[in-house]
Scaffold this motif. Structure first.
Motif, PDB file in Angstrom:
ATOM      1  N   LEU A 129       0.816  -1.221   0.000  1.00 60.52           N
ATOM      2  CA  LEU A 129       0.000   0.000   0.000  1.00 60.52           C
ATOM      3  C   LEU A 129       0.842   1.261   0.000  1.00 60.52           C
ATOM      4  O   LEU A 129       0.373   2.340  -0.356  1.00 60.52           O
ATOM      5  CB  LEU A 129      -0.936  -0.001   1.221  1.00 60.52           C
ATOM      6  N   LYS A 130       2.090   1.112   0.415  1.00 62.51           N
ATOM      7  CA  LYS A 130       3.010   2.248   0.410  1.00 62.51           C
ATOM      8  C   LYS A 130       3.632   2.441  -0.968  1.00 62.51           C
ATOM      9  O   LYS A 130       3.816   3.569  -1.428  1.00 62.51           O
ATOM     10  CB  LYS A 130       4.100   1.988   1.455  1.00 62.51           C
ATOM     11  N   ILE A 131       3.951   1.321  -1.597  1.00 63.64           N
ATOM     12  CA  ILE A 131       4.660   1.353  -2.886  1.00 63.64           C
ATOM     13  C   ILE A 131       3.756   1.738  -4.048  1.00 63.64           C
ATOM     14  O   ILE A 131       4.137   2.521  -4.918  1.00 63.64           O
ATOM     15  CB  ILE A 131       5.289  -0.035  -3.185  1.00 63.64           C
ATOM     16  N   VAL A 132       2.573   1.154  -4.079  1.00 58.98           N
ATOM     17  CA  VAL A 132       1.759   1.192  -5.306  1.00 58.98           C
ATOM     18  C   VAL A 132       1.222   2.558  -5.705  1.00 58.98           C
ATOM     19  O   VAL A 132       1.386   2.958  -6.861  1.00 58.98           O
ATOM     20  CB  VAL A 132       0.645   0.119  -5.221  1.00 58.98           C
ATOM     21  N   PRO A 133       0.602   3.315  -4.783  1.00 60.05           N
ATOM     22  CA  PRO A 133       0.014   4.592  -5.239  1.00 60.05           C
ATOM     23  C   PRO A 133       1.010   5.546  -5.916  1.00 60.05           C
ATOM     24  O   PRO A 133       0.659   6.161  -6.920  1.00 60.05           O
ATOM     25  CB  PRO A 133      -0.560   5.177  -3.926  1.00 60.05           C
ATOM     26  N   PRO A 134       2.236   5.690  -5.403  1.00 59.44           N
ATOM     27  CA  PRO A 134       3.184   6.583  -6.092  1.00 59.44           C
ATOM     28  C   PRO A 134       3.536   6.146  -7.521  1.00 59.44           C
ATOM     29  O   PRO A 134       4.136   6.920  -8.263  1.00 59.44           O
ATOM     30  CB  PRO A 134       4.453   6.512  -5.204  1.00 59.44           C
ATOM     31  N   LEU A 135       3.191   4.919  -7.887  1.00 60.00           N
ATOM     32  CA  LEU A 135       3.471   4.455  -9.252  1.00 60.00           C
ATOM     33  C   LEU A 135       2.436   4.989 -10.254  1.00 60.00           C
ATOM     34  O   LEU A 135       2.687   4.966 -11.466  1.00 60.00           O
ATOM     35  CB  LEU A 135       3.466   2.916  -9.311  1.00 60.00           C
ATOM     36  N   PHE A 136       1.305   5.465  -9.738  1.00 58.67           N
ATOM     37  CA  PHE A 136       0.202   5.834 -10.630  1.00 58.67           C
ATOM     38  C   PHE A 136       0.543   6.979 -11.596  1.00 58.67           C
ATOM     39  O   PHE A 136       0.238   6.868 -12.788  1.00 58.67           O
ATOM     40  CB  PHE A 136      -1.052   6.201  -9.827  1.00 58.67           C
ATOM     41  N   PRO A 137       1.133   8.053 -11.123  1.00 56.25           N
ATOM     42  CA  PRO A 137       1.408   9.164 -12.056  1.00 56.25           C
ATOM     43  C   PRO A 137       2.281   8.750 -13.234  1.00 56.25           C
ATOM     44  O   PRO A 137       2.032   9.130 -14.379  1.00 56.25           O
ATOM     45  CB  PRO A 137       2.124  10.196 -11.171  1.00 56.25           C
ATOM     46  N   ARG A 138       3.298   7.941 -12.979  1.00 52.65           N
ATOM     47  CA  ARG A 138       4.166   7.479 -14.051  1.00 52.65           C
ATOM     48  C   ARG A 138       3.406   6.563 -14.998  1.00 52.65           C
ATOM     49  O   ARG A 138       3.591   6.604 -16.204  1.00 52.65           O
ATOM     50  CB  ARG A 138       5.370   6.727 -13.470  1.00 52.65           C
ATOM     51  N   LEU A 139       2.553   5.753 -14.415  1.00 48.85           N
ATOM     52  CA  LEU A 139       1.750   4.845 -15.243  1.00 48.85           C
ATOM     53  C   LEU A 139       0.869   5.671 -16.184  1.00 48.85           C
ATOM     54  O   LEU A 139       0.756   5.377 -17.376  1.00 48.85           O
ATOM     55  CB  LEU A 139       0.912   3.965 -14.318  1.00 48.85           C
ATOM     56  N   ASP A 140       0.233   6.711 -15.629  1.00 53.02           N
ATOM     57  CA  ASP A 140      -0.611   7.604 -16.445  1.00 53.02           C
ATOM     58  C   ASP A 140       0.233   8.282 -17.514  1.00 53.02           C
ATOM     59  O   ASP A 140      -0.160   8.349 -18.689  1.00 53.02           O
ATOM     60  CB  ASP A 140      -1.280   8.663 -15.566  1.00 53.02           C
TER      61      ASP A 140
ATOM     62  N   GLN B  24      -7.940   3.563  -6.677  1.00 52.21           N
ATOM     63  CA  GLN B  24      -7.341   4.555  -7.600  1.00 52.21           C
ATOM     64  C   GLN B  24      -6.418   3.909  -8.629  1.00 52.21           C
ATOM     65  O   GLN B  24      -5.887   4.593  -9.491  1.00 52.21           O
ATOM     66  CB  GLN B  24      -6.552   5.620  -6.826  1.00 52.21           C
ATOM     67  N   LEU B  25      -6.203   2.619  -8.491  1.00 52.85           N
ATOM     68  CA  LEU B  25      -5.289   1.937  -9.423  1.00 52.85           C
ATOM     69  C   LEU B  25      -5.761   2.119 -10.860  1.00 52.85           C
ATOM     70  O   LEU B  25      -6.910   1.796 -11.180  1.00 52.85           O
ATOM     71  CB  LEU B  25      -5.240   0.440  -9.076  1.00 52.85           C
ATOM     72  N   PRO B  26      -4.911   2.654 -11.735  1.00 52.09           N
ATOM     73  CA  PRO B  26      -5.307   2.795 -13.155  1.00 52.09           C
ATOM     74  C   PRO B  26      -5.225   1.422 -13.829  1.00 52.09           C
ATOM     75  O   PRO B  26      -4.186   1.046 -14.365  1.00 52.09           O
ATOM     76  CB  PRO B  26      -4.275   3.758 -13.743  1.00 52.09           C
ATOM     77  N   ALA B  27      -6.303   0.686 -13.782  1.00 53.55           N
ATOM     78  CA  ALA B  27      -6.304  -0.722 -14.160  1.00 53.55           C
ATOM     79  C   ALA B  27      -5.923  -0.954 -15.613  1.00 53.55           C
ATOM     80  O   ALA B  27      -5.144  -1.872 -15.915  1.00 53.55           O
ATOM     81  CB  ALA B  27      -7.672  -1.332 -13.879  1.00 53.55           C
ATOM     82  N   VAL B  28      -6.454  -0.130 -16.491  1.00 53.22           N
ATOM     83  CA  VAL B  28      -6.179  -0.313 -17.915  1.00 53.22           C
ATOM     84  C   VAL B  28      -4.685  -0.197 -18.188  1.00 53.22           C
ATOM     85  O   VAL B  28      -4.086  -1.039 -18.857  1.00 53.22           O
ATOM     86  CB  VAL B  28      -6.959   0.706 -18.769  1.00 53.22           C
ATOM     87  N   GLU B  29      -4.086   0.872 -17.620  1.00 51.08           N
ATOM     88  CA  GLU B  29      -2.655   1.104 -17.842  1.00 51.08           C
ATOM     89  C   GLU B  29      -1.820   0.022 -17.165  1.00 51.08           C
ATOM     90  O   GLU B  29      -0.803  -0.425 -17.698  1.00 51.08           O
ATOM     91  CB  GLU B  29      -2.251   2.495 -17.328  1.00 51.08           C
ATOM     92  N   ALA B  30      -2.256  -0.387 -15.971  1.00 52.50           N
ATOM     93  CA  ALA B  30      -1.528  -1.437 -15.247  1.00 52.50           C
ATOM     94  C   ALA B  30      -1.533  -2.734 -16.051  1.00 52.50           C
ATOM     95  O   ALA B  30      -0.492  -3.405 -16.171  1.00 52.50           O
ATOM     96  CB  ALA B  30      -2.144  -1.652 -13.869  1.00 52.50           C
ATOM     97  N   LYS B  31      -2.697  -3.061 -16.594  1.00 51.89           N
ATOM     98  CA  LYS B  31      -2.795  -4.285 -17.397  1.00 51.89           C
ATOM     99  C   LYS B  31      -1.929  -4.192 -18.647  1.00 51.89           C
ATOM    100  O   LYS B  31      -1.265  -5.162 -19.023  1.00 51.89           O
ATOM    101  CB  LYS B  31      -4.243  -4.546 -17.800  1.00 51.89           C
ATOM    102  N   LEU B  32      -1.959  -3.040 -19.299  1.00 55.12           N
ATOM    103  CA  LEU B  32      -1.183  -2.857 -20.523  1.00 55.12           C
ATOM    104  C   LEU B  32       0.313  -3.014 -20.252  1.00 55.12           C
ATOM    105  O   LEU B  32       1.017  -3.680 -21.021  1.00 55.12           O
ATOM    106  CB  LEU B  32      -1.463  -1.489 -21.149  1.00 55.12           C
ATOM    107  N   SER B  33       0.793  -2.405 -19.179  1.00 59.75           N
ATOM    108  CA  SER B  33       2.228  -2.508 -18.931  1.00 59.75           C
ATOM    109  C   SER B  33       2.614  -3.917 -18.522  1.00 59.75           C
ATOM    110  O   SER B  33       3.669  -4.435 -18.932  1.00 59.75           O
ATOM    111  CB  SER B  33       2.717  -1.457 -17.941  1.00 59.75           C
ATOM    112  N   ARG B  34       1.740  -4.561 -17.732  1.00 57.48           N
ATOM    113  CA  ARG B  34       1.976  -5.970 -17.394  1.00 57.48           C
ATOM    114  C   ARG B  34       2.005  -6.841 -18.644  1.00 57.48           C
ATOM    115  O   ARG B  34       2.861  -7.714 -18.815  1.00 57.48           O
ATOM    116  CB  ARG B  34       0.873  -6.496 -16.492  1.00 57.48           C
TER     117      ARG B  34
END
Lengths: 183, 183
Positions: A129-140, B24-34
């Motif tokens: 829960l600590k690691i994952v949210p900060p990954l979101f902006p880069r993912l976007d 808040q997990l951006p699921a679409v992007e997470a799936k794509l990168s995976r």
DNA sequence: ACCTTTTACTTCACCGATGAAATATAAGCT
DNA sequence: AGCTTATATTTCATCGGTGAAGTAAAAGGT
């Protein structure tokens, strides 16, 4: 340090030149598979970089995420190997590392004494829960400028490619051993 | 051994379950990168398997191919590192291995004595010409069922992703060191 | 011309991964 | 019930990769 786009340019040129030496080379397909490998190499690099402050590597993180997503927060080394495309040897090592940090526990299985049950701990869940949210902006940001149609297409094409990769592997499963994936 | 498609199904389920815990997990992007990582992992696996009979690994092969595609059949460790996203340390090791097999030579540079010139030998070129054609049927099979539009779209989307990955890396080049890619 | 900084590559010690072999346990067959 | 085969995991030795430090050479500044 060369940018990825520059490397891709060099790859394009290299394949164009190679066609003159090996005319039967399927250039389009060669470029596409090279592109796949190059882009995912950078993706992997980014992720490893983001994980470094938590002293985790990609494989350890993937293992934690898989356990985190399970209904009962647990799995077995065998199942983890199947999902993460790791070898059993390495899964033992990863498990040892995560146990040592108190992020998972290792226990026996009631119904099969050969099996080991690995379960994510409360500490492990907090780390996730600590690691994952900060990954979101880069993912976007990675998918900036991609329309919904683009994302759908990319997903469809990658799944199709996966299907084709299974096909060949199924055809000639003489080389199925412990197939590994770059994480 | 689980198929890639099965692993992808597990990944889909895992991300669906994780959304319930991290909305808040951006699921679409997470799936794509995976997906990217999983598919290219299999690609890499295939290539390593095809190369095994020649006692070459992916990095060694890539190095040979790069040299083969050059107008003068040569490069420097620095340039090879840029293109293959290897570290200098590892490029020294790769060079040593290829020199030992007589596939490349290592020499000095006339205009800069710090530089090493690595050149593919006739033996190396023969090996390339032996390895590459048998890779074509698998390459074709990988993209079976892909229309020309599909291939163009996949190429466009991967290049766009590469561009985005460069963007972020450029923005925060504090983490640029020797960035490495999975081959 | 000399000194400092930067660059190119190599060496060293270590990390993350592998294949083969070993151990323990379960499944299958007779 | 006992034996053979298969499965799950671990151990061992090795491979491919890394970061830090070292060496040699070039570039830049005064």
């Amino acid at each position: 340090m060369a940018s990825l786009s520059k490397c891709i340019g060099m790859m394009d040129e290299g394949i164009e030149r190679t066609i003159r030496l090996i005319p039967q080379l399927p250039a389009v397909e060669a470029k596409l598979s090279r592109l796949m490998l190059m882009v995912s190499g950078s993706l992997n690099e980014e992720l490893e970089f983001e994980l470094k402050p938590y002293k985790l590597n990609h494989s350890e993180f993937l293992t934690l995420m898989f356990l985190y997503s399970r209904p009962d927060s647990s799995s077995t080394p065998g199942e983890l190997c199947e999902f993460t495309k790791q070898g059993a040897t390495n899964m033992t090592r990863i498990g040892n590392t995560l146990v040592k940090r108190g992020l998972v526990t290792r226990g026996g299985s009631d119904d099969d004494r050969r099996r080991v049950v690995i379960r994510i701990t409360a500490t492990g869940k907090r780390l996730v829960l600590k690691i994952v949210p900060p990954l979101f902006p880069r993912l976007d940001a990675m998918f900036q400028g991609f329309s919904d149609t683009d994302k759908k297409n990319l997903s469809r094409l990658l799944r199709k490619l996966a299907h084709n990769l299974d096909q060949a592997t199924g055809d000639s499963d003489t080389h199925i051993g412990t197939m590994k994936a770059t994480k």
